[in-house]
Scaffold this active site. Structure first.
Site, PDB file in Angstrom:
ATOM      1  N   LYS A 184      20.856 -51.884 -26.311  1.00 31.08           N
ATOM      2  CA  LYS A 184      19.476 -51.813 -26.636  1.00 31.08           C
ATOM      3  C   LYS A 184      19.086 -52.796 -27.866  1.00 31.08           C
ATOM      4  CE  LYS A 184      18.282 -49.719 -24.120  1.00 31.08           C
ATOM      5  NZ  LYS A 184      18.310 -50.284 -22.940  1.00 31.08           N
ATOM      6  N   THR A 240      18.501 -56.937 -24.960  1.00 34.07           N
ATOM      7  CA  THR A 240      19.184 -58.486 -24.375  1.00 34.07           C
ATOM      8  C   THR A 240      18.098 -58.574 -23.036  1.00 34.07           C
ATOM      9  OG1 THR A 240      20.412 -56.267 -24.596  1.00 34.07           O
ATOM     10  CG2 THR A 240      21.629 -58.116 -22.765  1.00 34.07           C
ATOM     11  N   THR A 241      17.301 -58.202 -22.420  1.00 34.02           N
ATOM     12  CA  THR A 241      15.848 -57.862 -21.600  1.00 34.02           C
ATOM     13  C   THR A 241      15.620 -59.096 -21.983  1.00 34.02           C
ATOM     14  OG1 THR A 241      16.479 -55.626 -21.205  1.00 34.02           O
ATOM     15  CG2 THR A 241      14.415 -56.369 -20.142  1.00 34.02           C
ATOM     16  N   HIS A 273      28.691 -56.158 -22.585  1.00 32.25           N
ATOM     17  CA  HIS A 273      28.566 -55.527 -24.330  1.00 32.25           C
ATOM     18  C   HIS A 273      29.770 -55.684 -24.385  1.00 32.25           C
ATOM     19  CE1 HIS A 273      24.985 -54.913 -23.636  1.00 32.25           C
ATOM     20  NE2 HIS A 273      24.774 -53.801 -22.725  1.00 32.25           N
ATOM     21  N   ARG A 315      20.671 -56.123 -33.462  1.00 30.93           N
ATOM     22  CA  ARG A 315      19.534 -55.949 -33.696  1.00 30.93           C
ATOM     23  C   ARG A 315      19.647 -54.200 -35.146  1.00 30.93           C
ATOM     24  NH1 ARG A 315      15.387 -52.131 -29.350  1.00 30.93           N
ATOM     25  NH2 ARG A 315      13.281 -52.097 -30.274  1.00 30.93           N
ATOM     26  N   SER A 368      16.581 -46.033 -30.282  1.00 29.92           N
ATOM     27  CA  SER A 368      16.287 -46.864 -28.208  1.00 29.92           C
ATOM     28  C   SER A 368      16.976 -46.582 -27.771  1.00 29.92           C
ATOM     29  CB  SER A 368      16.509 -48.625 -28.269  1.00 29.92           C
ATOM     30  OG  SER A 368      15.880 -49.077 -27.527  1.00 29.92           O
ATOM     31  N   TYR A 405      17.169 -59.424 -33.288  1.00 33.06           N
ATOM     32  CA  TYR A 405      15.841 -59.559 -32.517  1.00 33.06           C
ATOM     33  C   TYR A 405      14.544 -59.138 -33.210  1.00 33.06           C
ATOM     34  CZ  TYR A 405      13.316 -55.925 -30.280  1.00 33.06           C
ATOM     35  OH  TYR A 405      12.302 -55.340 -29.841  1.00 33.06           O
ATOM     36  N   ARG A 454      10.288 -49.803 -23.582  1.00 29.67           N
ATOM     37  CA  ARG A 454      10.220 -48.904 -24.461  1.00 29.67           C
ATOM     38  C   ARG A 454       8.877 -48.659 -24.925  1.00 29.67           C
ATOM     39  NH1 ARG A 454      11.319 -44.824 -28.117  1.00 29.67           N
ATOM     40  NH2 ARG A 454      12.439 -46.693 -29.075  1.00 29.67           N
ATOM     41  N   GLY A 502       9.151 -51.829 -27.225  1.00 26.94           N
ATOM     42  CA  GLY A 502       9.983 -53.365 -28.191  1.00 26.94           C
ATOM     43  C   GLY A 502       9.042 -53.784 -29.685  1.00 26.94           C
TER      44      GLY A 502
HETATM   45  P1  PAP Z   1      20.056 -52.963 -22.713  1.00 23.73           P
HETATM   46  O1  PAP Z   1      21.210 -52.777 -23.443  1.00 23.73           O
HETATM   47  O2  PAP Z   1      20.436 -52.084 -21.134  1.00 23.73           O
HETATM   48  O3  PAP Z   1      20.514 -54.233 -21.807  1.00 23.73           O
HETATM   49  P2  PAP Z   1      18.211 -54.152 -24.293  1.00 23.73           P
HETATM   50  O4  PAP Z   1      17.223 -55.480 -23.080  1.00 23.73           O
HETATM   51  O5  PAP Z   1      19.205 -54.567 -25.170  1.00 23.73           O
HETATM   52  O6  PAP Z   1      18.882 -53.095 -23.246  1.00 23.73           O
HETATM   53  O7  PAP Z   1      16.924 -53.115 -25.121  1.00 23.73           O
HETATM   54  C1  PAP Z   1      15.686 -53.090 -24.957  1.00 23.73           C
HETATM   55  C2  PAP Z   1      15.422 -52.997 -25.604  1.00 23.73           C
HETATM   56  O8  PAP Z   1      14.831 -54.059 -25.929  1.00 23.73           O
HETATM   57  C3  PAP Z   1      13.949 -51.733 -25.739  1.00 23.73           C
HETATM   58  O9  PAP Z   1      13.876 -51.450 -26.908  1.00 23.73           O
HETATM   59  P3  PAP Z   1      13.574 -49.999 -27.655  1.00 23.73           P
HETATM   60  O10 PAP Z   1      13.931 -48.886 -26.721  1.00 23.73           O
HETATM   61  O11 PAP Z   1      13.102 -49.930 -29.493  1.00 23.73           O
HETATM   62  O12 PAP Z   1      11.104 -50.721 -27.364  1.00 23.73           O
HETATM   63  C4  PAP Z   1      12.908 -52.693 -24.956  1.00 23.73           C
HETATM   64  O13 PAP Z   1      11.856 -52.114 -25.836  1.00 23.73           O
HETATM   65  C5  PAP Z   1      13.535 -53.904 -26.207  1.00 23.73           C
HETATM   66  N1  PAP Z   1      12.175 -55.133 -25.441  1.00 23.73           N
HETATM   67  C6  PAP Z   1      12.476 -55.622 -23.932  1.00 23.73           C
HETATM   68  N2  PAP Z   1      11.895 -56.580 -23.408  1.00 23.73           N
HETATM   69  C7  PAP Z   1      11.344 -57.216 -24.673  1.00 23.73           C
HETATM   70  C8  PAP Z   1      10.571 -58.032 -25.209  1.00 23.73           C
HETATM   71  N3  PAP Z   1       9.905 -58.620 -24.038  1.00 23.73           N
HETATM   72  N4  PAP Z   1      10.251 -58.102 -26.242  1.00 23.73           N
HETATM   73  C9  PAP Z   1      10.343 -56.948 -27.028  1.00 23.73           C
HETATM   74  N5  PAP Z   1      11.281 -56.304 -26.712  1.00 23.73           N
HETATM   75  C10 PAP Z   1      12.127 -56.092 -26.635  1.00 23.73           C
END
Ligand code: PAP
Length: 336
Positions: free
Chosen positions: A83, A86-87, A145, A165, A173, A231, A300, A302
């Site tokens: 969280k 990564t995405t 991870h 982050r 998250s 992040y 979620r 972001g």
């Molecule tokens: P993972 O560890 O399961 O792969 P990961 O992608 O690292 O998840 O984290 C998801 C977080 O990145 C979410 O944060 P939030 O819960 O605080 O909202 C998600 O919203 C955020 N996220 C995904 N895509 C983006 C993006 N394009 N820009 C900014 N934040 C993003």
């Protein structure tokens, strides 16, 4: 047909393979009986494997990774604590590397979730035989991870992008995400419980601070191999980060590309607003080993600082105090 393929595998060879795998299974069973366990977030228990709290499935995966994964010198790994964004980084790295192959008006990422661009090594090594990655073109991209110290030494010659982050945002998250994916036969998982476990270091791939420090220290020792990102800095200056990423990966932007706005196009394509509104990320599903996750769960809010909507002042002080203590002297600060 090549000469080689006419030679049958001898029974001895296949026995040797089997023996090796059986030994790994025995080691794993022994570990499960002997190492400490604690409450899990998604699954019932996490186990303390070499100082890190890991889902048992990924302990086995880690053993198989060490035994069978063959890195190539050109491989690029995206490593992160869960969280941390990564995405987003998957999308940015993938679209930077493939910028000559896709048009920004009809891009791969318009039709596929960013998770699909990088095999998640931890899941790909879950069962034997592990996935064979020899068909992938170079540079091969992988996400993990696992903390630095749980990776095979053979991977140290490859390039790593590490993303961290601010921990309070990570905690919130992760709690939201894991609560949704939590195994149905387990009792509900309160934020208070998640908070307390997180502060004790107990969450998948935790302690959080040990994870981050493992890559931070490695990046100080070999900055040409490990690019350490936050992040919050990607949020603040996405174009700068994308240019750094490109240079780090050996595919810097030309002056002409910069002039034409390619960097801005990548940032726009990968923005939360754009990706989270695509049909594929609203409806699509990604499989990680046996676990299916809807793409929308990776998007979620972001934003920076959403923890304020969840944590009390007292909670903030406790977690900030722990992080301050753990990071003291390391030179690493969050959110900067
Ligand atoms: P993972 O560890 O399961 O792969 P990961 O992608 O690292 O998840 O984290 C998801 C977080 O990145 C979410 O944060 P939030 O819960 O605080 O909202 C998600 O919203 C955020 N996220 C995904 N895509 C983006 C993006 N394009 N820009 C900014 N934040 C993003």
């Amino acid at each position: 047909m090549s000469h080689q393929s006419l030679i049958p595998q001898t029974p001895l060879e296949s026995n040797e393979h089997e023996d090796h795998y059986n030994k790994i299974c025995k080691d794993y069973d022994h570990l499960m009986e002997t190492i400490p366990k604690s409450n899990g977030w998604r699954v019932e228990h996490l186990y303390n494997y070499n100082g890190f709290w890991i889902n048992p499935i990924y302990i086995k995966a880690n053993l198989l990774l060490h035994a069978y994964f063959k890195p190539q010198p050109t491989d690029i790994f995206l490593a992160s604590f869960m969280k941390s964004g990564t995405t987003w980084l998957k999308a940015l790295i993938f679209s930077t590397l493939t910028r000559h192959f896709y048009s920004f008006s009809d891009h791969y990422l318009h039709h596929h979730g960013p998770q699909s661009t990088f095999p998640f090594l931890d899941s790909e090594c879950e069962s034997y035989p592990i996935t064979d990655f020899t068909h992938m073109c170079s540079p091969r991209l992988f996400a993990t991870h696992f903390p630095w110290i749980l990776l095979p030494e053979s991977m140290a010659s490859c390039k790593f992008v590490y993303l961290c982050r601010e921990p309070k945002d990570v905690l919130v998250s992760k709690w939201v995400f894991m609560s949704k994916l939590r195994e149905k036969d387990l009792p509900p998982f309160s934020l208070d419980e998640a908070f307390d476990l997180f502060c004790k270091g107990v969450s998948d791939y935790g302690p959080f601070w040990e994870h981050v420090l493992s890559y931070w220290r490695a990046s100080l020792e070999s900055s040409e191999k490990i690019l350490f990102l936050k992040y919050e800095e990607v949020k603040r200056q996405p174009e700068v980060v994308v240019r750094r990423l490109a240079t780090f990966m050996g595919v810097p932007f030309t002056a002409e590309e910069v002039e034409k706005g390619v960097v801005e196009s990548i940032v726009k394509l990968c923005s939360f607003e754009n990706l989270s509104n695509l049909e594929v990320n609203k409806k699509g599903v990604e499989k990680f080993g046996k676990v299916e996750v809807e793409n929308c769960e990776f998007f979620r809010k972001g934003v920076i600082g959403d923890w304020r909507n969840y944590l009390s002042d007292e909670m903030k002080q406790r977690i900030d105090g722990i992080i301050h203590e753990k990071l003291k002297g390391s030179g690493l600060i969050f959110g900067a």
